[in-house]
Write a protein that holds these residues in place. Sequence first.
Motif, PDB file in Angstrom:
ATOM      1  N   LYS A 161      49.452  31.276  46.009  1.00 56.45           N
ATOM      2  CA  LYS A 161      49.385  32.735  45.969  1.00 56.45           C
ATOM      3  C   LYS A 161      48.108  33.179  46.669  1.00 56.45           C
ATOM      4  O   LYS A 161      47.000  32.943  46.174  1.00 56.45           O
ATOM      5  N   ARG A 162      48.251  33.799  47.822  1.00 56.47           N
ATOM      6  CA  ARG A 162      47.086  34.234  48.597  1.00 56.47           C
ATOM      7  C   ARG A 162      46.929  35.754  48.471  1.00 56.47           C
ATOM      8  O   ARG A 162      47.911  36.501  48.556  1.00 56.47           O
ATOM      9  N   PRO A 163      45.726  36.244  48.316  1.00 49.04           N
ATOM     10  CA  PRO A 163      45.508  37.683  48.147  1.00 49.04           C
ATOM     11  C   PRO A 163      45.458  38.414  49.488  1.00 49.04           C
ATOM     12  O   PRO A 163      45.261  37.806  50.548  1.00 49.04           O
ATOM     13  N   GLU A 164      45.635  39.711  49.403  1.00 46.82           N
ATOM     14  CA  GLU A 164      45.419  40.562  50.573  1.00 46.82           C
ATOM     15  C   GLU A 164      43.927  40.857  50.698  1.00 46.82           C
ATOM     16  O   GLU A 164      43.221  41.000  49.696  1.00 46.82           O
ATOM     17  N   LEU A 165      43.461  40.951  51.933  1.00 46.41           N
ATOM     18  CA  LEU A 165      42.044  41.209  52.179  1.00 46.41           C
ATOM     19  C   LEU A 165      41.780  42.703  52.011  1.00 46.41           C
ATOM     20  O   LEU A 165      42.080  43.512  52.892  1.00 46.41           O
ATOM     21  N   THR A 166      41.230  43.074  50.855  1.00 49.40           N
ATOM     22  CA  THR A 166      40.916  44.469  50.558  1.00 49.40           C
ATOM     23  C   THR A 166      39.492  44.569  50.042  1.00 49.40           C
ATOM     24  O   THR A 166      38.900  43.581  49.580  1.00 49.40           O
ATOM     25  N   ASP A 167      38.946  45.776  50.068  1.00 51.45           N
ATOM     26  CA  ASP A 167      37.571  45.989  49.637  1.00 51.45           C
ATOM     27  C   ASP A 167      37.393  45.806  48.138  1.00 51.45           C
ATOM     28  O   ASP A 167      36.294  45.505  47.662  1.00 51.45           O
ATOM     29  N   ASN A 168      38.468  46.004  47.357  1.00 49.24           N
ATOM     30  CA  ASN A 168      38.342  45.955  45.902  1.00 49.24           C
ATOM     31  C   ASN A 168      38.917  44.663  45.302  1.00 49.24           C
ATOM     32  O   ASN A 168      39.261  44.616  44.134  1.00 49.24           O
ATOM     33  N   TYR A 169      39.035  43.613  46.114  1.00 46.47           N
ATOM     34  CA  TYR A 169      39.577  42.350  45.606  1.00 46.47           C
ATOM     35  C   TYR A 169      38.623  41.724  44.600  1.00 46.47           C
ATOM     36  O   TYR A 169      37.422  41.606  44.846  1.00 46.47           O
ATOM     37  N   LEU A 170      39.176  41.297  43.465  1.00 43.33           N
ATOM     38  CA  LEU A 170      38.414  40.604  42.430  1.00 43.33           C
ATOM     39  C   LEU A 170      39.018  39.210  42.252  1.00 43.33           C
ATOM     40  O   LEU A 170      40.160  39.070  41.816  1.00 43.33           O
ATOM     41  N   PRO A 171      38.274  38.167  42.594  1.00 44.61           N
ATOM     42  CA  PRO A 171      38.851  36.813  42.596  1.00 44.61           C
ATOM     43  C   PRO A 171      39.222  36.286  41.216  1.00 44.61           C
ATOM     44  O   PRO A 171      40.015  35.353  41.107  1.00 44.61           O
ATOM     45  N   TYR A 172      38.660  36.867  40.149  1.00 40.98           N
ATOM     46  CA  TYR A 172      38.969  36.406  38.794  1.00 40.98           C
ATOM     47  C   TYR A 172      39.472  37.558  37.928  1.00 40.98           C
ATOM     48  O   TYR A 172      39.240  37.604  36.730  1.00 40.98           O
ATOM     49  N   GLU A 173      40.182  38.465  38.558  1.00 47.15           N
ATOM     50  CA  GLU A 173      40.724  39.624  37.858  1.00 47.15           C
ATOM     51  C   GLU A 173      41.818  39.201  36.882  1.00 47.15           C
ATOM     52  O   GLU A 173      42.595  38.275  37.147  1.00 47.15           O
ATOM     53  N   TYR A 174      41.878  39.883  35.735  1.00 46.88           N
ATOM     54  CA  TYR A 174      42.966  39.636  34.800  1.00 46.88           C
ATOM     55  C   TYR A 174      44.260  40.197  35.384  1.00 46.88           C
ATOM     56  O   TYR A 174      44.323  41.361  35.780  1.00 46.88           O
ATOM     57  N   VAL A 175      45.284  39.364  35.471  1.00 47.87           N
ATOM     58  CA  VAL A 175      46.611  39.805  35.896  1.00 47.87           C
ATOM     59  C   VAL A 175      47.599  39.407  34.815  1.00 47.87           C
ATOM     60  O   VAL A 175      47.320  38.580  33.954  1.00 47.87           O
ATOM     61  N   GLU A 176      48.782  39.989  34.880  1.00 50.39           N
ATOM     62  CA  GLU A 176      49.734  39.854  33.775  1.00 50.39           C
ATOM     63  C   GLU A 176      50.089  38.399  33.485  1.00 50.39           C
ATOM     64  O   GLU A 176      50.162  37.987  32.331  1.00 50.39           O
ATOM     65  N   ASP A 177      50.319  37.596  34.524  1.00 47.91           N
ATOM     66  CA  ASP A 177      50.697  36.199  34.282  1.00 47.91           C
ATOM     67  C   ASP A 177      49.488  35.283  34.176  1.00 47.91           C
ATOM     68  O   ASP A 177      49.639  34.073  33.990  1.00 47.91           O
ATOM     69  N   GLY A 178      48.276  35.832  34.295  1.00 53.89           N
ATOM     70  CA  GLY A 178      47.061  35.053  34.115  1.00 53.89           C
ATOM     71  C   GLY A 178      46.569  34.319  35.338  1.00 53.89           C
ATOM     72  O   GLY A 178      45.478  33.755  35.330  1.00 53.89           O
ATOM     73  N   THR A 179      47.371  34.280  36.404  1.00 51.84           N
ATOM     74  CA  THR A 179      47.015  33.513  37.594  1.00 51.84           C
ATOM     75  C   THR A 179      46.654  34.447  38.734  1.00 51.84           C
ATOM     76  O   THR A 179      47.519  35.102  39.330  1.00 51.84           O
TER      77      THR A 179
END
Length: 377
Positions: free
Chosen positions: A193-211
């Motif tokens: 799962k690769r993130p989109e390059l955005t200004d507000n990206y948080l590498p350890y953000e809480y997401v619903e499935d935890g990953t």
Amino acid sequence: MTEEFFIQGNEACAKGAIAAGCRFFAGYPITPSTEIAETLARDLPKVGGSFVQMEDEIASMGAIIGASWGGTKAMTATSGPGLSLMQENIGYAFMTETPLVIVDVQRGSPSTAQPTMGAQGDMMQARWGSHGDYEPIALSPASVEEFFYFTIKAFNLAEEYRVPVFLMTDETMGHMREKMHVDESKINIVPRKRPELTDNYLPYEYVEDGTTPMPAFGDGFNIHVTGLTHDERGYPDTNDPDAHDRLVQRLCNKILNNRDEISSVFSQFCDDADTIIISYGSPTRAVIEAVLKIRKEGKKVGYIKIDTPWPFPEKQVLELTEGAKHVIVVEMNLGQMYYEIDRLLKMQTNVHFMGKIGGLLPTPDEIISGIKRAEGE
């Protein structure tokens, strides 16, 4: 397309790793896992991958952590003494949510013990070997063909949950040669799962499935990777109890909340069984033969093969043993998974232990004798 091989277990593991997309291996030779390294040293360069023989197992873990953060699927292979050396970096990989695969081809222990004999004495080391609170995933194949497919599954689970995954096997399985069928239609590869390059990206953000989606070094993200307690940006936050609680709870819950999806067992004849045998890995082969043999004598005996020792498949084991009078745990140690099973079932049924050490698998006749003892014959 289906291909057929007559192949060694360790070689099947290496082929499974390449099929899963592994392109980096770092390790230190140790019996009885060495053929995995030897096969990948030969075959990884053919698919654009890299093999590095490191100076020790501590460096091997560091190298595959770095390779994974570089965007490459990575693995190592070892045996008990090497796994002991890896534990600090294994904890670091859990804290930094680094997907990778660790193959442990178990041997007699403790210390150097029996390098060329099989055992299952590292099961609790995979669960509790590193310090602190974390929830591992571990798979345990019982055939050469499963060794191939479980290696692929280990990489898939590592990517899906962003976590190190153990493949717990032993010398018997690693050095056994038998027929293996590879059906390409059954091979499903889970991409990272690769993130989109955005200004507000948080590498350890809480997401619903935890990953949280994981970037690679060089992708343009400004990220910080640390084994310290960190906030959602990845910056150290070691003095805040709430920050530590949020982080570690999330790391554990992304596995625990998906336990039923991760956990896997295979069972037969449990519906009418008075006695059920539970095993995992190589001893399961003797268990199955013993069950088939004793059922011909009219005995109501079934078996459960645990494919994922961790997270322990509590729900499945409880349901399958509900009507049994006796449960016998067969493993090649002096009692490791037995204690987990006894904890779960001791209020429901009689739990017996049948362990064997010294490097030889339990035989079907030994298991049949154990069944008769448990049933009071």
